[in-house]
Design an enzyme around this catalytic site. Structure first.
Site, PDB file in Angstrom:
ATOM      1  N   ASP A 285       0.881  -1.165   0.000  1.00 51.20           N
ATOM      2  CA  ASP A 285       0.000   0.000   0.000  1.00 51.20           C
ATOM      3  C   ASP A 285       0.922   1.219   0.000  1.00 51.20           C
ATOM      4  O   ASP A 285       1.574   1.513   1.004  1.00 51.20           O
ATOM      5  CB  ASP A 285      -0.886  -0.024   1.253  1.00 51.20           C
ATOM      6  CG  ASP A 285      -1.755   1.225   1.373  1.00 51.20           C
ATOM      7  OD1 ASP A 285      -1.501   2.226   0.666  1.00 51.20           O
ATOM      8  OD2 ASP A 285      -2.683   1.200   2.198  1.00 51.20           O
ATOM      9  N   VAL A 286       0.993   1.901  -1.141  1.00 50.48           N
ATOM     10  CA  VAL A 286       2.000   2.970  -1.287  1.00 50.48           C
ATOM     11  C   VAL A 286       1.765   4.137  -0.323  1.00 50.48           C
ATOM     12  O   VAL A 286       2.650   4.966  -0.115  1.00 50.48           O
ATOM     13  CB  VAL A 286       2.085   3.493  -2.747  1.00 50.48           C
ATOM     14  CG1 VAL A 286       2.512   2.384  -3.704  1.00 50.48           C
ATOM     15  CG2 VAL A 286       0.784   4.135  -3.203  1.00 50.48           C
TER      16      VAL A 286
ATOM     17  N   ASN B 180       2.942   4.738 -10.856  1.00 51.36           N
ATOM     18  CA  ASN B 180       1.699   4.752 -11.618  1.00 51.36           C
ATOM     19  C   ASN B 180       0.474   4.507 -10.727  1.00 51.36           C
ATOM     20  O   ASN B 180      -0.639   4.857 -11.122  1.00 51.36           O
ATOM     21  CB  ASN B 180       1.801   3.669 -12.709  1.00 51.36           C
ATOM     22  CG  ASN B 180       0.462   3.302 -13.281  1.00 51.36           C
ATOM     23  OD1 ASN B 180      -0.110   4.056 -14.064  1.00 51.36           O
ATOM     24  ND2 ASN B 180      -0.084   2.164 -12.865  1.00 51.36           N
TER      25      ASN B 180
ATOM     26  N   SER C  91      -1.942  13.249 -14.684  1.00 53.72           N
ATOM     27  CA  SER C  91      -3.152  13.093 -15.511  1.00 53.72           C
ATOM     28  C   SER C  91      -3.419  14.403 -16.234  1.00 53.72           C
ATOM     29  O   SER C  91      -3.122  15.481 -15.721  1.00 53.72           O
ATOM     30  CB  SER C  91      -4.358  12.757 -14.639  1.00 53.72           C
ATOM     31  OG  SER C  91      -5.540  12.896 -15.405  1.00 53.72           O
TER      32      SER C  91
ATOM     33  N   TYR D 201      -8.793  14.226  -6.849  1.00 53.00           N
ATOM     34  CA  TYR D 201      -7.891  13.606  -7.845  1.00 53.00           C
ATOM     35  C   TYR D 201      -7.070  14.666  -8.590  1.00 53.00           C
ATOM     36  O   TYR D 201      -5.854  14.519  -8.773  1.00 53.00           O
ATOM     37  CB  TYR D 201      -8.744  12.790  -8.810  1.00 53.00           C
ATOM     38  CG  TYR D 201      -8.004  11.972  -9.843  1.00 53.00           C
ATOM     39  CD1 TYR D 201      -7.498  10.710  -9.533  1.00 53.00           C
ATOM     40  CD2 TYR D 201      -7.840  12.447 -11.137  1.00 53.00           C
ATOM     41  CE1 TYR D 201      -6.847   9.949 -10.498  1.00 53.00           C
ATOM     42  CE2 TYR D 201      -7.192  11.687 -12.101  1.00 53.00           C
ATOM     43  CZ  TYR D 201      -6.687  10.438 -11.780  1.00 53.00           C
ATOM     44  OH  TYR D 201      -6.042   9.693 -12.744  1.00 53.00           O
TER      45      TYR D 201
ATOM     46  N   LYS E 287      -3.018  15.015  -8.710  1.00 52.89           N
ATOM     47  CA  LYS E 287      -2.262  14.867  -9.954  1.00 52.89           C
ATOM     48  C   LYS E 287      -1.494  16.148 -10.315  1.00 52.89           C
ATOM     49  O   LYS E 287      -0.428  16.073 -10.950  1.00 52.89           O
ATOM     50  CB  LYS E 287      -3.196  14.449 -11.091  1.00 52.89           C
ATOM     51  CG  LYS E 287      -3.771  13.033 -10.918  1.00 52.89           C
ATOM     52  CD  LYS E 287      -2.659  11.979 -10.918  1.00 52.89           C
ATOM     53  CE  LYS E 287      -3.173  10.554 -10.903  1.00 52.89           C
ATOM     54  NZ  LYS E 287      -2.129   9.548 -10.959  1.00 52.89           N
TER      55      LYS E 287
HETATM   56  N1  CAA Z   1     -19.472  17.756 -17.723  1.00 50.14           N
HETATM   57  C1  CAA Z   1     -20.589  18.453 -17.646  1.00 50.14           C
HETATM   58  N2  CAA Z   1     -21.541  18.252 -16.727  1.00 50.14           N
HETATM   59  C2  CAA Z   1     -21.341  17.265 -15.851  1.00 50.14           C
HETATM   60  C3  CAA Z   1     -20.176  16.485 -15.872  1.00 50.14           C
HETATM   61  C4  CAA Z   1     -19.225  16.759 -16.866  1.00 50.14           C
HETATM   62  N3  CAA Z   1     -18.081  16.068 -16.947  1.00 50.14           N
HETATM   63  N4  CAA Z   1     -20.243  15.598 -14.863  1.00 50.14           N
HETATM   64  C5  CAA Z   1     -21.400  15.809 -14.228  1.00 50.14           C
HETATM   65  N5  CAA Z   1     -22.055  16.828 -14.829  1.00 50.14           N
HETATM   66  C6  CAA Z   1     -23.349  17.383 -14.468  1.00 50.14           C
HETATM   67  C7  CAA Z   1     -24.448  16.329 -14.618  1.00 50.14           C
HETATM   68  O1  CAA Z   1     -24.918  16.283 -15.956  1.00 50.14           O
HETATM   69  C8  CAA Z   1     -25.472  16.845 -13.663  1.00 50.14           C
HETATM   70  O2  CAA Z   1     -26.159  17.939 -14.224  1.00 50.14           O
HETATM   71  P1  CAA Z   1     -27.706  18.196 -13.928  1.00 50.14           P
HETATM   72  O3  CAA Z   1     -27.791  18.481 -12.458  1.00 50.14           O
HETATM   73  O4  CAA Z   1     -28.028  19.375 -14.777  1.00 50.14           O
HETATM   74  O5  CAA Z   1     -28.396  16.926 -14.342  1.00 50.14           O
HETATM   75  C9  CAA Z   1     -24.620  17.397 -12.523  1.00 50.14           C
HETATM   76  O6  CAA Z   1     -23.355  17.711 -13.081  1.00 50.14           O
HETATM   77  C10 CAA Z   1     -24.431  16.411 -11.402  1.00 50.14           C
HETATM   78  O7  CAA Z   1     -23.901  15.211 -11.983  1.00 50.14           O
HETATM   79  P2  CAA Z   1     -24.405  13.778 -11.537  1.00 50.14           P
HETATM   80  O8  CAA Z   1     -25.895  13.680 -11.612  1.00 50.14           O
HETATM   81  O9  CAA Z   1     -23.604  12.752 -12.267  1.00 50.14           O
HETATM   82  O10 CAA Z   1     -24.013  13.813  -9.996  1.00 50.14           O
HETATM   83  P3  CAA Z   1     -23.644  12.622  -9.082  1.00 50.14           P
HETATM   84  O11 CAA Z   1     -23.411  13.212  -7.723  1.00 50.14           O
HETATM   85  O12 CAA Z   1     -24.557  11.481  -9.230  1.00 50.14           O
HETATM   86  O13 CAA Z   1     -22.217  12.102  -9.668  1.00 50.14           O
HETATM   87  C11 CAA Z   1     -19.957  12.262 -10.324  1.00 50.14           C
HETATM   88  C12 CAA Z   1     -21.168  12.995  -9.781  1.00 50.14           C
HETATM   89  C13 CAA Z   1     -19.561  11.110  -9.357  1.00 50.14           C
HETATM   90  C14 CAA Z   1     -18.830  13.252 -10.387  1.00 50.14           C
HETATM   91  C15 CAA Z   1     -20.284  11.631 -11.703  1.00 50.14           C
HETATM   92  O14 CAA Z   1     -20.828  12.619 -12.536  1.00 50.14           O
HETATM   93  C16 CAA Z   1     -19.040  11.081 -12.356  1.00 50.14           C
HETATM   94  O15 CAA Z   1     -18.585   9.976 -12.041  1.00 50.14           O
HETATM   95  N6  CAA Z   1     -18.458  11.829 -13.289  1.00 50.14           N
HETATM   96  C17 CAA Z   1     -17.241  11.418 -13.975  1.00 50.14           C
HETATM   97  C18 CAA Z   1     -16.068  12.082 -13.334  1.00 50.14           C
HETATM   98  C19 CAA Z   1     -14.857  11.872 -14.218  1.00 50.14           C
HETATM   99  O16 CAA Z   1     -14.743  12.466 -15.288  1.00 50.14           O
HETATM  100  N7  CAA Z   1     -13.917  11.019 -13.765  1.00 50.14           N
HETATM  101  C20 CAA Z   1     -12.776  10.733 -14.552  1.00 50.14           C
HETATM  102  C21 CAA Z   1     -12.397   9.299 -14.220  1.00 50.14           C
HETATM  103  S1  CAA Z   1     -11.058   8.749 -15.237  1.00 50.14           S
HETATM  104  C22 CAA Z   1      -9.711   9.361 -14.544  1.00 50.14           C
HETATM  105  O17 CAA Z   1      -9.722  10.031 -13.558  1.00 50.14           O
HETATM  106  C23 CAA Z   1      -8.421   9.037 -15.232  1.00 50.14           C
HETATM  107  C24 CAA Z   1      -7.754  10.257 -15.669  1.00 50.14           C
HETATM  108  O18 CAA Z   1      -6.674  10.548 -15.188  1.00 50.14           O
HETATM  109  C25 CAA Z   1      -8.337  11.062 -16.747  1.00 50.14           C
END
Ligand code: CAA
Length: 271
Positions: free
Chosen positions: A61-62, A87, A166, A179, A183
């Site tokens: 566990d880093v 990573n 990232s 996150y 990053k």
């Molecule tokens: N762009 C625009 N609008 C967004 C959005 C986005 N990326 N993400 C969420 N929203 C909006 C939703 O459409 C929603 O709008 P309304 O209220 O108008 O419907 C509002 O924000 C709330 O979103 P949720 O209903 O999804 O809210 P929630 O609390 O259920 O979930 C969350 C929130 C957990 C952040 C979920 O939206 C999610 O998992 N989003 C993805 C986050 C993401 O991009 N993670 C990247 C993972 S990959 C990674 O991290 C690797 C890397 O290095 C790139």
């Protein structure tokens, strides 16, 4: 064992596994597979062995200093460690107003403090070895005013650190206050390590992956993935091999004069 050794964290699957395979296959390295999941680590070790290289799995566990100390000791027993690829990382996505302190701490501890622990432990060993080499080549005069023998960096064997940041560190990302902070911290910390360690011929660089097809991004909501893919000029998510190619460059002689930088591997995505 003649070949050089690389420590790759989070190497059980996803980007880390892609990196481990590439380093073994194309840079002839033996690999210390570091992860918390024993099943995936065992599979990764088998993959490396099947291509004719040595590998060991070290569960760690880093975010725990004691785990890191013991992992690094095992890696240096395994062979001459020349490279560390940090990573290992996790997400605990939620909107700012809903994010718990526990999820904030967990992400920062694994993604950022973990890299601090590993770099401190590994660089500590590299610097001690470098000082012994210098002392053997040009013994310092004894006495209370004796100073460390200073050599040109090129006197020491080249060592390398590659830290995985990232693309979201650049422009922020909805749902990732923890996150993105971790990053972005990785990039600044890497630049500092590069400056401190250059005198010992240790290079430290970063890679900023974009949206890469892995178990981490598989958890993202479909509509968010679709939104990002629509914005990627190369019109696809990346693959672990795309990141491994950049790691290979930063792990090879071709990048001997490259330190303190960040390479974006994100299909042109401009956050
Ligand atoms: N762009 C625009 N609008 C967004 C959005 C986005 N990326 N993400 C969420 N929203 C909006 C939703 O459409 C929603 O709008 P309304 O209220 O108008 O419907 C509002 O924000 C709330 O979103 P949720 O209903 O999804 O809210 P929630 O609390 O259920 O979930 C969350 C929130 C957990 C952040 C979920 O939206 C999610 O998992 N989003 C993805 C986050 C993401 O991009 N993670 C990247 C993972 S990959 C990674 O991290 C690797 C890397 O290095 C790139």
């Amino acid at each position: 064992m003649d070949n050089k050794v690389a420590i790759v964290t989070g190497a059980g699957r996803g980007i880390g596994l892609g990196i481990a395979n590439k380093l073994a296959k194309e840079l002839d390295m033996n690999i210390v597979i570091v992860d918390v999941d024993e099943v995936s680590m065992a599979d990764a070790v088998n993959q490396i062995k099947s291509i004719g290289k040595e590998a060991i799995a070290v569960k760690c566990d880093v975010s725990k200093a004691a785990d890191v100390q013991s992992m690094v000791a095992k890696a240096f027993e395994f062979g001459e460690v020349d490279l560390v690829v940090n990573n290992a990382g996790i997400t605990r996505d939620s909107m700012l107003l809903k994010m718990s302190e526990a999820d904030y701490d967990l992400v920062l501890n694994i993604n950022l403090k973990g890299i601090f622990f590993i770099c401190q432990a590994v660089c500590g060993r590299w610097v001690s070895a470098a000082k012994k080499l210098a002392e053997a080549a040009a013994p310092a005069p004894a006495g209370p005013d004796a100073k460390e023998v200073k050599m040109e960096p090129s006197f020491y064997p080249k060592k390398r650190i590659v830290n995985i940041s990232s693309i979201v560190a650049k422009g922020g990302n909805i749902g990732q206050a923890n996150y993105t902070a971790s990053k972005a911290g990785v990039i600044a910390m890497t630049k500092t390590i590069a400056k401190e360690m250059a005198r010992y011929n240790i290079n430290a660089n970063c890679i900023q992956p974009g949206f890469i097809k892995t178990p981490m991004t598989d958890k993202m909501p479909e509509k968010v993935i679709a939104k990002f893919v629509a914005e990627i000029p190369l019109q696809r998510m990346g693959l672990p091999e795309d990141i491994a190619g950049a790691v290979k460059f930063l792990s090879s002689k071709d990048s001997d004069y490259v330190t303190g930088i960040t390479i974006e591997v994100a299909g042109g995505l401009n956050m």
